[in-house]
Structures are given as C-alpha cells and as structure tokens.
Design a protein around this motif. Structure first.
Motif, short mmCIF file in Angstrom:
data_model
loop_
_atom_site.label_atom_id
_atom_site.label_comp_id
_atom_site.label_asym_id
_atom_site.label_seq_id
_atom_site.Cartn_x
_atom_site.Cartn_y
_atom_site.Cartn_z
N PHE A 117 0.80 -1.22 0.00
CA PHE A 117 0.00 0.00 0.00
C PHE A 117 0.84 1.28 0.00
CE2 PHE A 117 -2.00 -3.54 2.24
CZ PHE A 117 -3.01 -3.82 1.33
N ASP A 118 2.15 1.11 -0.15
CA ASP A 118 3.04 2.26 -0.22
C ASP A 118 3.15 2.78 -1.65
OD1 ASP A 118 3.63 2.13 2.48
OD2 ASP A 118 5.36 0.82 2.19
N PRO A 119 3.28 4.08 -1.83
CA PRO A 119 3.44 4.64 -3.18
C PRO A 119 4.80 4.28 -3.76
CG PRO A 119 3.70 6.35 -1.53
CD PRO A 119 3.26 5.11 -0.79
N ASN A 139 -0.01 3.04 -5.00
CA ASN A 139 0.32 1.80 -4.29
C ASN A 139 0.99 0.84 -5.26
OD1 ASN A 139 -1.86 0.07 -5.55
ND2 ASN A 139 -3.16 1.57 -4.49
N ARG A 140 1.37 -0.33 -4.78
CA ARG A 140 2.15 -1.27 -5.58
C ARG A 140 1.31 -2.42 -6.12
NH1 ARG A 140 7.86 -0.59 -4.00
NH2 ARG A 140 7.91 1.38 -2.86
N GLY A 175 -2.84 0.73 -7.97
CA GLY A 175 -1.77 1.66 -8.27
C GLY A 175 -1.63 1.87 -9.76
N LYS A 198 -6.38 -4.82 1.89
CA LYS A 198 -6.05 -4.08 3.11
C LYS A 198 -6.85 -4.61 4.31
CE LYS A 198 -4.90 0.18 2.57
NZ LYS A 198 -4.88 1.65 2.34
N VAL A 237 -8.04 -3.52 -3.82
CA VAL A 237 -7.08 -2.85 -2.93
C VAL A 237 -7.66 -2.78 -1.51
CG1 VAL A 237 -5.85 -0.70 -2.45
CG2 VAL A 237 -6.04 -1.54 -4.81
#
Length: 367
Positions: free
Chosen positions: A5-7, A17-18, A49, A338, A334
């Motif tokens: 979930f990180d850019p 996100n990845r 993403g 999560k 997504v």
C-alpha cells in the motif's frame, strides 16, 4: 518495511500503491472499438496503483480473438480517450498493453480472410475465440504463414504507431506484450521460430525482433513510459524454448540500457502452476542479470499471488505485484487486500464476451 500500500515511482508514472491490475482479455469491444461499459469497468478498479488494459491489437493483422479492442484507427483512440479520462478522474493510472498475436489467430479475423502471420509456418496447438450468434466459441487456430523478411519493419512501425496513439488517447504509458506465446514470444522461442535468417537460430537473432520493437516504442514515447511483459517458461499458446534461462538473461541485459519503466514477469504457467519441474527457471538470476547490466526499471511479479506471498515478494526485492482474476470479481481489490477480505468469487462463464453481467456488477465492500 515496504508494503503493498506504499506509493512508488515507476519511470515517469507515480503510483499510489504497488498493486497492479494485470491485463485481462474480456471480449467486449465489438469492431475493436472501446465502449462506455469498458470505461465503467476500468474506473471501478481505479484504486489499483496501476491498471494495465486488456491486450490491445496494434493492427487488424494483430487481432486474434473476436471483440478485443484495437489501437490502430482514430475511432479506437476516441473510444480509449473516454476510458483514460474517467480513470484519471477517479485518481487512477492506466497503461495499455500493445498486442500482436502472431499465429494465435483465425483466418476469419484476418484482413481478407488471410492466414495469420508468424516467424515460421508452424501451427500452434492452441485455441482462439470467435463470436457466433452472440456467443463466444473456442476454435482451433488457423495455419499461419511465415513473415517475409521485408514485412518485419512494418510490424515494428505498427507498434510505434500504436504507442503514439496510446499517448494521444491519454494513457500514462504502454506495456509491450512479449509473453504467452504471442508474436514477440514466438520469435523468442525455439519451437515456434525455425527461421534461418537474421531473426532465427541464435539467441541474439531470436531476440532481435523484441529489441527492435522495444527500441521503436521507447524512442516514440520514452522508455520511462514503456513496460514489457515476459513469460520465460509458460506453455500458454504452445510456447516452448529449449533453453529459456540464457535466452531471457540475454533479453533483460539488452533491455537494461533502454531505461524502461518496468518489467512484468509471469512466473511459471500463466494462470496455472507457479512451479514447473519440467521447466525449471531461476527468476532471481534473471533479475540479477538485469540489474548487473544497469537495468533500473521496476520489477513486477505475477501469477497466483495472495497477500502473504505479495508481502514476501516485496521483502525479496519486487517492486510491484500484479493481480489478474482477483480483479475480475473484486473491483475494490485494494480495499479488500487491506482488510484481509472477504473476496468475491468470479463467474467463469462470463469471462469472455457478453455485457455487464460478470463484468461491472460485482459488489464492493461499500455496497
């Protein structure tokens, strides 16, 4: 620790996100023209993403399945414009997958009902899809003809033109489909490439067409907006190579200087087993060959990933994880990843052809 979930910055494209939606052929574009229903479908999934569209033909000759979209006429560009505009309005990023099927086609889909083209006149043990009375029908692929040497530059230019058309249509970039037994992969693999000219025989010769296509596309729109999909050992569409390890290590070493946005790797059999004892392959060695040659593009992994596997892949150095069928039935994948689920089950009967059923009617967690 990096999470899904990180850019991440992928070439010229910033991703929220990845999580990547993999390309998924759905056969809902009559006359190869993208539709408003397709805009709904992709926009529903814009929290990924990156969205990679279904494979999109670069010419009529490149068509291999009924009702798949194209990107070789102005009406195709206009249809895609509505889709990219809608996805961007929803905060998403989208690239299109450029496709030439080669021998995985049928004469009914070819210009003037001609033979499909291929590196060599070797018929694939594979099926394609025709639409009969509104119903998708699986049929054997037609016998192909071998491309003449003087025809190859024209196909390279078809890729270049389609890439420029993609940018004109508002896409953030393109992915070159060089996997799953389609034309570029047919040139790579020994079983489908029996040529004795500059495009056959040695690894360097069999990789020549791929490298010419990528160079043409990257020159047209920038390497930082160009990705490529590879499948070293999948048997999809009768794809076989005698020695895939040295072949694909050579390919990625040659791709490294082109400064691509990403490499998209199908691990194992497309949509099937990840481990193929009869076809061992060292993906870590392939990646090491790419990095040691200076390749900086994001490394995208694909095939049967769940949340646990995805987290491990990121720990092991992957940058992006592509999900295919999970996105068919879970437009908000997504959010579901999560939350740890639950996940909708896909209706296989509606994968190919049809309308909204099994396409845009899957519920989200918010419903």
């Amino acid at each position: 620790m990096t999470t899904l979930f990180d850019p991440v910055q992928v070439g010229a494209i910033h991703l929220a996100n990845r999580i990547v939606m993999a390309p998924l052929t759905r056969n809902r574009a009559p006359d190869a023209i993208p539709t408003p229903l397709m805009a709904t479908y992709y926009t529903q999934r814009a929290s990924a993403g990156l969205l990679i569209t279904e494979a999109t033909a670069i010419s009529q000759q490149a068509q291999g399945y009924a009702d798949v979209p194209g990107l070789y006429a102005q009406e195709h560009v206009e249809g895609w414009k509505a889709i990219t505009k809608s996805v961007h309005a929803a905060g998403g990023k989208i690239v299109t997958q450029l496709w030439h099927v080669g021998r995985i086609s049928h004469s009914e889909l070819q210009p003037h009902f001609g033979k499909p083209v291929a590196p060599s006149a070797a018929t694939a043990n594979a099926k394609t899809v025709l639409i009969k009375d509104g119903v998708p029908v699986f049929v054997d692929t037609s016998e192909p003809r071998a491309l003449e040497l003087e025809e190859i530059p024209g196909i390279v230019q078809d890729y270049r033109h389609a890439a420029l058309s993609a940018i004109a249509a508002g896409f953030d970039g393109v992915e070159i489909h060089a996997a799953n037994g389609y034309l570029i992969d047919q040139f790579l693999k020994t079983d489908s490439n029996r040529r004795t000219d500059d495009y056959g025989g040695s690894i360097e010769n069999r990789a020549r067409f791929l490298l010419e296509v990528v160079a043409a596309v990257a020159d047209a729109i920038g390497g930082d907006r160009t990705g490529i999909r590879l499948s070293p050992v999948t048997p999809a569409n009768d794809a076989h190579d005698a020695e895939p390890q040295p072949l694909f290590e050579h390919v990625v070493r040659e791709l490294a200087p082109m400064k691509l946005a990403y490499l998209h790797l199908i691990e194992g059999s497309t949509g099937g087993p990840r481990d193929l004892p009869e076809r061992p392959f060292d993906y870590a060695a392939m990646k090491a060959a790419y990095r040691s040659a200076g390749g900086q593009g994001a490394w995208m992994v694909n095939n049967g990933y769940d949340l646990t596997m995805s987290e491990q892949a990121l720990k092991d150095g992957a940058d992006l994880v592509a999900y295919g069928r999970s996105f068919i039935s879970n437009p908000d994948l997504v959010a579901r990843l999560k939350a740890g689920g639950p996940f909708n089950k896909a209706e296989r009967a509606t994968f190919y052809g049809g309308g909204a059923k099994g396409y845009t009617d899957y519920p989200t967690l918010a419903d």
